[in-house]
Design a protein around this motif. Structure first.
Motif, PDB file in Angstrom:
ATOM      1  N   GLU A   1       0.842  -1.197   0.000  1.00 24.44           N
ATOM      2  CA  GLU A   1       0.000   0.000   0.000  1.00 24.44           C
ATOM      3  C   GLU A   1       0.875   1.244   0.000  1.00 24.44           C
ATOM      4  O   GLU A   1       0.604   2.219  -0.714  1.00 24.44           O
ATOM      5  CB  GLU A   1      -0.927   0.007   1.212  1.00 24.44           C
ATOM      6  CG  GLU A   1      -1.846   1.229   1.251  1.00 24.44           C
ATOM      7  CD  GLU A   1      -2.745   1.247   2.472  1.00 24.44           C
ATOM      8  OE1 GLU A   1      -3.325   2.302   2.751  1.00 24.44           O
ATOM      9  OE2 GLU A   1      -2.848   0.202   3.153  1.00 24.44           O
TER      10      GLU A   1
ATOM     11  N   SER B   1       2.468   1.636  -3.456  1.00 26.22           N
ATOM     12  CA  SER B   1       1.490   2.119  -4.438  1.00 26.22           C
ATOM     13  C   SER B   1       1.368   3.637  -4.373  1.00 26.22           C
ATOM     14  O   SER B   1       1.285   4.318  -5.398  1.00 26.22           O
ATOM     15  CB  SER B   1       0.122   1.477  -4.182  1.00 26.22           C
ATOM     16  OG  SER B   1       0.156   0.095  -4.456  1.00 26.22           O
ATOM     17  N   LYS B   2       1.390   4.180  -3.167  1.00 26.65           N
ATOM     18  CA  LYS B   2       1.324   5.633  -2.999  1.00 26.65           C
ATOM     19  C   LYS B   2       2.558   6.313  -3.564  1.00 26.65           C
ATOM     20  O   LYS B   2       2.503   7.470  -3.985  1.00 26.65           O
ATOM     21  CB  LYS B   2       1.179   5.986  -1.514  1.00 26.65           C
ATOM     22  CG  LYS B   2      -0.148   5.585  -0.889  1.00 26.65           C
ATOM     23  CD  LYS B   2      -0.170   5.945   0.591  1.00 26.65           C
ATOM     24  CE  LYS B   2      -1.473   5.521   1.244  1.00 26.65           C
ATOM     25  NZ  LYS B   2      -1.478   5.847   2.701  1.00 26.65           N
TER      26      LYS B   2
END
Length: 266
Positions: free
Chosen positions: A46, A49-50
């Motif tokens: 996560e 992905s950012k």
């Protein structure tokens, strides 16, 4: 800073990343202090992905190579070609190196340099277990690279140069090892406002990619002093969204941003 102070900074940074290297991957945070309250603990994929990594990129790297560190996706902006030799400054557990290895192919080579022995060991183990033949990891300081002059096509780095107490020397070394026409493609932190004194003088903040950052103007000047041309330093406003989680409640995103840094060796 004098040489003794520089070495104290390097040792502090080395100790921090030693702890990250030996801890369980699920507990690794992004380039910020490990805290259970940080959203960085929600999962390294996560986080990545950012930072700009695709689902495909996250799925093809060896398990344990992505520690959720960094502030961007440098190999994604490096225009890496088949057969090239790529150098990663501050290669950690090998995440960006393994992605670059897919792009250079069997005839290319990727070299990762890291100052933390535990990180180098972890990266080498990841490479061996997963059969990477075109990647190698070397122990060394980015201010004094264990690399022959004029042998590198492109240099990538992810939120590492801001950790150095002698950034000008880092860029001198980068220039030395690049071939003519070689390029820098870096993701790093820049300051957009004067940091509070208590943060600027804090070694933990420096080791967390905060207090060691330079301004856009300073970075451009250092790159040009080292001989680079076509210098681009481009802050990313959207990075404030993940940077605000680095020090919860401190509004650190009011002072720093992630940036794309590019330059060419003539």
């Amino acid at each position: 800073m004098n040489q003794v102070q520089n070495d104290e900074v390097r040792q502090h940074v080395r100790n921090r990343y030693k702890q990250i290297a030996i801890q369980d991957v699920s507990n690794a945070s992004c380039c910020s202090p490990s805290t259970s309250s940080s959203s960085c603990c929600d999962g390294v994929n996560e986080i990545s992905s950012k930072l700009g990594y695709s689902d495909e990129e996250l799925s093809i790297v060896p398990e344990g190579s992505n520690l959720g560190l960094g502030c961007g996706n440098p190999q994604g902006i490096a225009s890496i070609k088949d057969g090239e030799t790529i150098l990663d400054l501050g290669s950690g557990a090998g995440f960006d190196c393994f992605l670059a290895a897919k792009q250079v192919g069997d005839t290319g080579k990727v070299i990762g340099v890291d100052t933390t022995p535990e990180m180098v060991s972890r990266a080498r183990n990841n490479a061996t277990k997963n059969g990477y033949k075109n990647v190698e990891f070397r122990l060394g300081e980015i201010e004094y690279l264990p690399i022959q002059s004029e042998t590198i096509n492109a240099i990538i780095s992810n939120c590492v140069i801001n950790l150095s107490p002698d950034k000008q020397q880092v860029f001198h070394e980068a220039f030395r090892v690049l071939k003519s026409g070689g390029r820098l493609a870096i993701s790093d932190i820049v300051t957009t406002a004067e940091l509070p004194a208590e943060i600027k003088s804090d070694l933990d903040s420096l080791a967390s990619c905060i207090s060691g950052a330079s301004t856009v103007k300073e970075l451009k000047e250092m790159l040009r002093q080292s001989g680079f041309v076509e210098v681009i330093v481009e802050p990313k406003d959207e990075s404030r969204e993940f940077i605000k989680d680095w020090v919860p409640g401190a509004n650190i995103n009011d002072y720093i941003q992630a940036s794309i840094i590019k330059a060419i060796k003539p």
